[in-house]
Design a protein around this motif. Structure first.
Motif, short mmCIF file in Angstrom:
data_model
loop_
_atom_site.label_atom_id
_atom_site.label_comp_id
_atom_site.label_asym_id
_atom_site.label_seq_id
_atom_site.Cartn_x
_atom_site.Cartn_y
_atom_site.Cartn_z
N UNK A 75 31.88 -8.64 -25.67
CA UNK A 75 31.07 -7.45 -25.39
C UNK A 75 31.57 -6.26 -26.21
N UNK A 76 32.88 -6.13 -26.35
CA UNK A 76 33.43 -5.00 -27.10
C UNK A 76 33.32 -5.21 -28.60
N UNK A 77 33.59 -6.41 -29.05
CA UNK A 77 33.57 -6.69 -30.49
C UNK A 77 32.16 -6.56 -31.05
N UNK A 78 31.16 -7.17 -30.39
CA UNK A 78 29.81 -7.19 -30.93
C UNK A 78 28.90 -6.08 -30.39
N UNK A 79 29.16 -5.61 -29.18
CA UNK A 79 28.27 -4.62 -28.58
C UNK A 79 28.89 -3.25 -28.41
N UNK A 80 30.19 -3.09 -28.74
CA UNK A 80 30.91 -1.83 -28.55
C UNK A 80 30.75 -1.33 -27.11
N UNK A 81 30.81 -2.26 -26.15
CA UNK A 81 30.67 -1.93 -24.73
C UNK A 81 31.93 -2.33 -23.99
N UNK A 82 32.40 -1.46 -23.13
CA UNK A 82 33.66 -1.67 -22.45
C UNK A 82 33.48 -2.33 -21.08
N UNK A 83 34.54 -3.02 -20.68
CA UNK A 83 34.67 -3.56 -19.33
C UNK A 83 35.96 -3.01 -18.76
N UNK A 84 35.88 -2.41 -17.58
CA UNK A 84 37.05 -1.85 -16.92
C UNK A 84 37.33 -2.64 -15.65
N UNK A 85 38.58 -3.00 -15.43
CA UNK A 85 39.02 -3.65 -14.21
C UNK A 85 39.76 -2.59 -13.41
N UNK A 86 39.20 -2.23 -12.28
CA UNK A 86 39.74 -1.12 -11.49
C UNK A 86 40.19 -1.65 -10.14
N UNK A 87 41.43 -1.37 -9.79
CA UNK A 87 41.97 -1.74 -8.48
C UNK A 87 42.05 -0.45 -7.68
N UNK A 88 41.39 -0.44 -6.52
CA UNK A 88 41.27 0.78 -5.71
C UNK A 88 41.91 0.55 -4.34
N UNK A 89 42.70 1.53 -3.88
CA UNK A 89 43.32 1.45 -2.56
C UNK A 89 42.25 1.50 -1.48
N UNK A 90 42.61 1.03 -0.30
CA UNK A 90 41.68 1.03 0.84
C UNK A 90 41.27 2.45 1.19
N UNK A 91 40.04 2.61 1.65
CA UNK A 91 39.48 3.89 2.12
C UNK A 91 39.32 4.94 1.03
N UNK A 92 39.25 4.53 -0.23
CA UNK A 92 39.02 5.45 -1.34
C UNK A 92 37.58 5.24 -1.81
N UNK A 93 36.86 6.33 -2.06
CA UNK A 93 35.45 6.28 -2.46
C UNK A 93 35.30 5.60 -3.81
N UNK A 94 34.66 4.45 -3.83
CA UNK A 94 34.50 3.67 -5.07
C UNK A 94 33.63 4.39 -6.09
N UNK A 95 32.60 5.12 -5.64
CA UNK A 95 31.72 5.80 -6.60
C UNK A 95 32.47 6.95 -7.28
N UNK A 96 33.36 7.64 -6.57
CA UNK A 96 34.16 8.70 -7.19
C UNK A 96 35.11 8.11 -8.22
#
Length: 170
Positions: free
Chosen positions: A135-156
């Motif tokens: 995706x990054x090599x051919x489409x210049x699009x990123x993928x992020x792996x995000x680890x979020x603690x409990x009770x934290x707003x995912x959209x923020x």
């Protein structure tokens, strides 16, 4: 969090979560405006209800973003700070739970493709960016792996990731 390969604006993301049974669930989407002077990105839940709009602040020394909810009750600002190597930003907002001004510190190193978000010195989220993928090599699009603690707003946290992506593209 995956940036969509085929989008007019180039800044469309889908935010997904994986539960303990490895089931994938869509959380929200981010749609960038194809033609926008202020670099607007609209976050919606999966039913299409607007959560907030993230816009680029036009008059600022370092790239800064401002988030505004449709009812104006959940506004936040992500300010970039100067750092010789890596990135440093602060997200400020009024905490809806207790009404206090809150600041989340975001420090990262895009060379290592990682960042950490802390609140009052405690880690609340970490970001790892997939680098050498199709995706990054051919489409210049990123993928992020995000680890979020409990009770934290995912959209923020997703908005903070998009803000970091914008700073990295600067």
């Amino acid at each position: 969090m995956k940036e969509k390969v085929f989008s007019l604006s180039g800044d469309d993301f889908t935010v997904k979560t994986v539960d303990s049974g490895d089931q994938v669930h869509d959380i929200c989407t981010c749609k960038g405006k194809a033609i926008s002077a202020r670099d607007k990105k609209k976050f919606t839940d999966m039913q299409g209800q607007e959560l907030f709009t993230l816009t680029n602040k036009t008059i600022s020394l370092h790239k800064s973003m401002h988030g505004v909810s449709p009812n104006g009750q959940h506004d936040f600002e992500v300010k970039g700070h100067f750092k010789l190597l890596g990135t440093h930003s602060t997200c400020t907002f009024t905490n809806a739970a207790d009404g206090k001004e809150t600041a989340i510190e975001i420090k990262g190193d895009w060379i290592d493709r990682s960042a950490e978000m802390t609140w009052e010195g405690k880690p609340i989220a970490t970001i790892a960016r997939s680098f050498m993928n199709v995706r990054e090599i051919f489409g210049d699009k990123q993928t992020y792996f995000v680890t979020v603690a409990a009770n934290v707003d995912l959209s923020l946290i997703a908005a903070l990731c998009v803000s970091l992506d914008e700073r990295a593209n600067e």
